[in-house]
Design an enzyme around this catalytic site. Structure first.
Site, PDB file in Angstrom:
ATOM      1  N   SER A   1       0.855  -1.179   0.000  1.00 55.31           N
ATOM      2  CA  SER A   1       0.000   0.000   0.000  1.00 55.31           C
ATOM      3  C   SER A   1       0.891   1.229   0.000  1.00 55.31           C
ATOM      4  CB  SER A   1      -0.876   0.000   1.246  1.00 55.31           C
ATOM      5  OG  SER A   1      -0.035   0.146   2.377  1.00 55.31           O
ATOM      6  N   LYS A   2       0.275   2.348  -0.196  1.00 56.30           N
ATOM      7  CA  LYS A   2       1.022   3.606  -0.234  1.00 56.30           C
ATOM      8  C   LYS A   2       1.803   3.782   1.079  1.00 56.30           C
ATOM      9  CE  LYS A   2       1.830   7.169  -2.734  1.00 56.30           C
ATOM     10  NZ  LYS A   2       2.660   6.867  -3.860  1.00 56.30           N
ATOM     11  N   ARG A   3       1.205   3.404   2.160  1.00 60.28           N
ATOM     12  CA  ARG A   3       1.868   3.569   3.445  1.00 60.28           C
ATOM     13  C   ARG A   3       2.983   2.548   3.633  1.00 60.28           C
ATOM     14  NH1 ARG A   3      -1.345   2.071   7.224  1.00 60.28           N
ATOM     15  NH2 ARG A   3       0.285   1.755   8.750  1.00 60.28           N
TER      16      ARG A   3
ATOM     17  N   GLU B   1       9.977   9.307  -4.932  1.00 62.38           N
ATOM     18  CA  GLU B   1       9.566   9.704  -3.573  1.00 62.38           C
ATOM     19  C   GLU B   1      10.659   9.355  -2.566  1.00 62.38           C
ATOM     20  OE1 GLU B   1       4.826   9.120  -3.170  1.00 62.38           O
ATOM     21  OE2 GLU B   1       5.874   7.415  -4.035  1.00 62.38           O
TER      22      GLU B   1
END
Ligand code: GLU
Length: 468
Positions: free
Chosen positions: A255-257, A265
């Site tokens: 997931s993004k987290r 990023e």
């Protein structure tokens, strides 16, 4: 006997930025080529006209270079198998479509998306796995011509041979067997003339003389199709190895987290490329020793038989661990370039080397370096809450003595603390902690002797004075 030199490749589709998952694939292929003295090629699989974007191509080239995953053949540098972007290889694919059509190994298919969806639904309802029902496979030449007049843009479908077993030995997963009867005839050229993934990917690997392909497990089911295409074209097939996917800490999808982060990023957050390489090279691959390795050592110790079959779990703590290691192993020049934008305004040029040496063990990101630059060189820096408590406990007399000792000894740390101990009778933690708090505002941090040597005289005096 001649041995073919090893050649691996990374074949990204430029539909987004590079993420940890696809960078790991690139890395494993690059390591395999380096390990076996081979060549690493880069090919851009941009056949999806809707989703591929030139800015993603530019970004992925930049990201790969930043990571040091340089290709010996591919975009920007060329090579013997140009062009290296699939969107520019249409004429090459056309010859192979023709060859398959001429030998009846492929046929035009006029079925509309609506018809295909209907047939799929009917098969599912009947409890059968959905496959192309073969409607256009059985058209006579006359029927084909008639249909072509009405619909001049059919797809081209590969005719899967009946009753065959497609077998290969996967570099990671061992022997694999697929029954051709489970594979429906599949499209190799779309109605808009662009090639389907299975086809372009397989043909290009053969033409570019790729010998080994490491790629995500999600491609495993494509491999029998690709082997059949290559066989029908009498083209050589590479050895395939399908990598276990990366999953989140909870075993679910990234997931993004948790881990679904782009290289951009991570780079913007201050990760060093060597940290990502050390982390990713161990994600689903085990080295004999779990110690920091330079890129050449990562390649030397890489072995396909050490690739795991179990899903590789993303673990942020591990990534942070390798980031710390990368900071400890980087040259001072590299660290300066890395932190420069964050600390330039505060750190005097003459103190750069000492500043880096002092804070290195205590930093992980440029923001940490910025923190210590502020603590050391900003005249207006004020102590933290913890620092204030320690300062208040030590009391003004202690700092009056400290100021006097500093005036006598300057930044000579040991004589200063010996003197202060003698005059105040305070020792150990009760001596060092207030001194640290007054000088840096913090109750933790880099070695105090080194910081004292770095701190400008007026700042030391001013801060001790403020505690008196
Ligand atoms: N373009 C494909 C992808 O990005 C390549 C798959 C492969 O490595 O064969 O998934």
């Amino acid at each position: 006997m001649t041995t073919v030199p090893v050649k691996t490749r990374f074949a990204p589709s430029p539909t987004g930025y590079l993420h940890l998952g696809n960078v790991r694939t690139a890395l494993f292929n690059a390591l395999l080529a380096r390990r076996w003295g081979g060549r690493f090629l880069l090919r851009i699989e941009d056949t999806d006209r809707e989703r591929s974007r030139p800015e993603y191509v530019a970004a992925l080239l930049e990201d790969l270079r930043w990571l040091g995953l340089d290709w010996r053949e591919g975009p920007q540098i060329g090579g013997p198998h140009e062009p290296y972007a699939q969107s520019a290889r249409g004429a090459i694919y056309a010859q192979y479509y023709q060859q398959l059509a001429d030998s009846e190994r492929a046929y035009p298919c006029f079925c509309t998306p609506a018809e295909l969806a209907l047939s799929r639904k009917a098969q599912l309802t009947a409890g059968r796995p959905p496959r192309y029902a073969g409607v256009c496979a059985r058209l006579s030449e006359a029927e084909r011509q008639a249909r072509l007049e009405r619909d001049p843009r059919p797809t081209l479908r590969f005719r899967v041979p009946a009753g065959r077993m497609v077998e290969f030995t996967d570099l990671v997963r061992g022997p694999q067997r697929f029954a051709s009867d489970d594979i429906g005839d599949f499209v190799i050229r779309r109605a808009d003339g662009t090639p389907q993934f299975f086809f372009a990917n397989a043909v290009d690997d053969a033409l570019m003389r790729i010998t080994h392909v490491l790629r995500g497990e999600d491609h495993l089911a494509n491999t029998p199709r690709q082997l059949l295409v290559l066989e029908a074209l009498a083209l050589p097939a590479p050895r395939y190895g399908h990598l276990a996917l990366i999953v989140g800490a909870d075993g679910g999808p990234l997931s993004k987290r948790a881990g679904d982060l782009s290289v951009r990023e991570l780079r913007a957050a201050g990760y060093l490329s060597e940290a990502l390489l050390n982390y990713l090279a161990r994600l689903g691959h085990a080295y004999e020793r779990d110690v920091w390795m330079e890129p050449t050592e990562l390649a030397a110790g890489f072995a396909p038989e050490r690739l795991g079959r179990a899903p590789a779990r993303y673990d942020e703590a591990q990534l942070l661990h390798w980031q710390s290691e990368a900071v400890q192993h980087a040259t001072p020049e590299r660290l300066w370039t890395w932190m420069e934008a964050a600390v330039r305004e505060r750190v005097p040029a003459s103190l750069r080397a000492e500043f880096i040496a002092a804070i290195r063990p205590n930093i992980r990101f440029p923001t940490d370096a910025a923190f210590w630059a502020e603590r050391l060189f900003d005249v207006d820096s004020t102590p933290s809450a913890d620092g204030r408590v320690v300062i208040a406990t030590a009391g003004p007399e202690f700092f009056a003595q400290a100021l006097a000792a500093y005036d006598r000894h300057g930044a000579a740390y040991q004589p200063l603390v010996d003197d202060l101990r003698q005059r105040t009778g305070v020792k150990g933690r009760n001596l060092f902690m207030p001194l640290r708090a007054a000088l840096t505002g913090e109750t933790h941090g880099p070695e105090l002797a080194r910081l004292l040597a770095l701190l400008p005289r007026e700042i030391v005096q001013r801060r001790l004075q403020a505690c008196c």
